[in-house]
Design a protein around this motif. Structure first.
Motif, PDB file in Angstrom:
ATOM      1  N   ASN A  39       0.830  -1.195   0.000  1.00  0.00           N
ATOM      2  CA  ASN A  39       0.000   0.000   0.000  1.00  0.00           C
ATOM      3  C   ASN A  39       0.870   1.252   0.000  1.00  0.00           C
ATOM      4  N   MET A  40       0.621   2.117  -0.978  1.00  0.00           N
ATOM      5  CA  MET A  40       1.370   3.363  -1.101  1.00  0.00           C
ATOM      6  C   MET A  40       0.414   4.476  -1.510  1.00  0.00           C
ATOM      7  N   VAL A  41       0.865   5.706  -1.321  1.00  0.00           N
ATOM      8  CA  VAL A  41       0.096   6.873  -1.733  1.00  0.00           C
ATOM      9  C   VAL A  41       0.377   7.124  -3.208  1.00  0.00           C
ATOM     10  N   LEU A  42      -0.678   7.468  -3.970  1.00  0.00           N
ATOM     11  CA  LEU A  42      -0.539   7.693  -5.400  1.00  0.00           C
ATOM     12  C   LEU A  42      -0.713   9.177  -5.730  1.00  0.00           C
ATOM     13  N   TYR A  43       0.206   9.689  -6.544  1.00  0.00           N
ATOM     14  CA  TYR A  43       0.125  11.032  -7.080  1.00  0.00           C
ATOM     15  C   TYR A  43       0.129  10.918  -8.599  1.00  0.00           C
ATOM     16  N   GLU A  44      -0.573  11.813  -9.269  1.00  0.00           N
ATOM     17  CA  GLU A  44      -0.546  11.885 -10.726  1.00  0.00           C
ATOM     18  C   GLU A  44       0.251  13.125 -11.110  1.00  0.00           C
ATOM     19  N   LEU A  45       1.306  12.928 -11.879  1.00  0.00           N
ATOM     20  CA  LEU A  45       2.103  14.029 -12.395  1.00  0.00           C
ATOM     21  C   LEU A  45       1.671  14.262 -13.832  1.00  0.00           C
ATOM     22  N   ASP A  46       1.596  15.522 -14.223  1.00  0.00           N
ATOM     23  CA  ASP A  46       1.075  15.828 -15.542  1.00  0.00           C
ATOM     24  C   ASP A  46       1.865  16.966 -16.183  1.00  0.00           C
ATOM     25  N   ARG A  47       1.870  16.974 -17.501  1.00  0.00           N
ATOM     26  CA  ARG A  47       2.455  18.036 -18.316  1.00  0.00           C
ATOM     27  C   ARG A  47       3.971  18.129 -18.197  1.00  0.00           C
ATOM     28  N   ASN A  48       4.649  17.339 -18.958  1.00  0.00           N
ATOM     29  CA  ASN A  48       6.109  17.365 -19.034  1.00  0.00           C
ATOM     30  C   ASN A  48       6.744  17.082 -17.666  1.00  0.00           C
ATOM     31  N   CYS A  49       6.713  15.835 -17.252  1.00  0.00           N
ATOM     32  CA  CYS A  49       7.203  15.470 -15.925  1.00  0.00           C
ATOM     33  C   CYS A  49       8.319  14.426 -16.031  1.00  0.00           C
ATOM     34  N   SER A  50       9.067  14.304 -14.929  1.00  0.00           N
ATOM     35  CA  SER A  50      10.155  13.329 -14.893  1.00  0.00           C
ATOM     36  C   SER A  50      10.398  12.861 -13.468  1.00  0.00           C
ATOM     37  N   VAL A  51      10.936  11.660 -13.350  1.00  0.00           N
ATOM     38  CA  VAL A  51      11.340  11.092 -12.063  1.00  0.00           C
ATOM     39  C   VAL A  51      12.723  10.488 -12.272  1.00  0.00           C
ATOM     40  N   GLU A  52      13.674  10.883 -11.421  1.00  0.00           N
ATOM     41  CA  GLU A  52      15.044  10.397 -11.525  1.00  0.00           C
ATOM     42  C   GLU A  52      15.481   9.806 -10.194  1.00  0.00           C
ATOM     43  N   VAL A  53      16.126   8.639 -10.243  1.00  0.00           N
ATOM     44  CA  VAL A  53      16.634   7.978  -9.039  1.00  0.00           C
ATOM     45  C   VAL A  53      17.906   8.699  -8.587  1.00  0.00           C
ATOM     46  N   THR A  54      17.919   9.171  -7.332  1.00  0.00           N
ATOM     47  CA  THR A  54      19.111   9.823  -6.789  1.00  0.00           C
ATOM     48  C   THR A  54      19.830   8.938  -5.777  1.00  0.00           C
ATOM     49  N   GLU A  55      19.127   7.932  -5.234  1.00  0.00           N
ATOM     50  CA  GLU A  55      19.749   6.936  -4.359  1.00  0.00           C
ATOM     51  C   GLU A  55      19.012   5.622  -4.550  1.00  0.00           C
ATOM     52  N   SER A  56      19.750   4.560  -4.844  1.00  0.00           N
ATOM     53  CA  SER A  56      19.118   3.273  -5.121  1.00  0.00           C
ATOM     54  C   SER A  56      18.837   2.504  -3.828  1.00  0.00           C
ATOM     55  N   LEU A  57      17.901   1.560  -3.945  1.00  0.00           N
ATOM     56  CA  LEU A  57      17.531   0.712  -2.813  1.00  0.00           C
ATOM     57  C   LEU A  57      18.568  -0.386  -2.597  1.00  0.00           C
ATOM     58  N   ASP A  78      19.044   6.767 -13.352  1.00  0.00           N
ATOM     59  CA  ASP A  78      17.972   6.292 -14.233  1.00  0.00           C
ATOM     60  C   ASP A  78      16.802   7.265 -14.120  1.00  0.00           C
ATOM     61  N   ARG A  79      16.227   7.596 -15.280  1.00  0.00           N
ATOM     62  CA  ARG A  79      15.210   8.650 -15.305  1.00  0.00           C
ATOM     63  C   ARG A  79      14.125   8.292 -16.312  1.00  0.00           C
ATOM     64  N   ILE A  80      12.870   8.570 -15.944  1.00  0.00           N
ATOM     65  CA  ILE A  80      11.756   8.441 -16.879  1.00  0.00           C
ATOM     66  C   ILE A  80      11.202   9.829 -17.144  1.00  0.00           C
ATOM     67  N   GLN A  81      10.717  10.038 -18.370  1.00  0.00           N
ATOM     68  CA  GLN A  81      10.097  11.300 -18.749  1.00  0.00           C
ATOM     69  C   GLN A  81       8.863  11.005 -19.564  1.00  0.00           C
ATOM     70  N   GLY A  82       7.819  11.812 -19.365  1.00  0.00           N
ATOM     71  CA  GLY A  82       6.600  11.620 -20.119  1.00  0.00           C
ATOM     72  C   GLY A  82       5.620  12.749 -19.921  1.00  0.00           C
ATOM     73  N   ASP A  83       4.505  12.642 -20.626  1.00  0.00           N
ATOM     74  CA  ASP A  83       3.427  13.624 -20.481  1.00  0.00           C
ATOM     75  C   ASP A  83       2.697  13.421 -19.160  1.00  0.00           C
TER      76      ASP A  83
END
Length: 150
Positions: A39-57, A78-83
């Motif tokens: 169980n985790m909290v969900l956020y929706e990112l919109d309009r030219n967004c990205s997520v980059e790993v700064t510290e690995s598990l 590692d980084r993802i980018q999308g709408d």
């Protein structure tokens, strides 16, 4: 540092850097994450967004094999980018506080977040410009973009 742009690509990290023009908390309770069904909290990112790993598990061999099988990227850089991106955070509601920086995403301000908790990002909607550049359309039947790295 590797960037991923295909629909469904995922990154997971102990700490992540998040950028989006719009970030919305999804109401309706906790959601199951796509990797471990925790169980985790969900956020929706919109309009030219990205997520980059700064510290690995720090993962066990078994946990690493699960992630390899699912195609999850978890190396630093590692980084993802999308709408649109779904962001799963291992925390309570509203503990992620964005800082708005003007000029970070073209004409509009971007919300920047540095997480210090387990975070998963999954591309919901890729950039449509890549579909056009690579010759895909809504009618072509094959909308998957091959593993193209920027």
């Amino acid at each position: 540092m590797t960037e991923f742009i295909r629909e469904g690509e995922m990154v997971e990290g102990k700490k992540c850097s998040v950028s989006a023009r719009r970030m919305e908390f999804k109401k309706g309770g906790l959601r199951k994450d796509p990797i471990t069904n925790k169980n985790m909290v969900l956020y929706e990112l919109d309009r030219n967004c990205s997520v980059e790993v700064t510290e690995s598990l720090n993962l066990t061999e078994e946990e690493q094999q699960i992630r390899i099988g699912l195609g999850v990227h978890g190396n630093v850089g590692d980084r993802i980018q999308g709408d649109a991106i779904r962001l799963y955070a291992d925390t309570k509601r509203d503990s992620l506080k964005p800082i708005v920086k003007e000029g970070q995403s073209g004409r509009h301000g971007a919300s920047l977040i540095e997480t210090n908790i387990r975070t998963i990002g999954k591309i919901k909607t890729p950039f449509s410009v890549y579909d056009r550049l690579l010759g895909y359309s809504a009618h072509s039947g094959n909308r998957q973009i091959e593993n193209k790295l920027i």
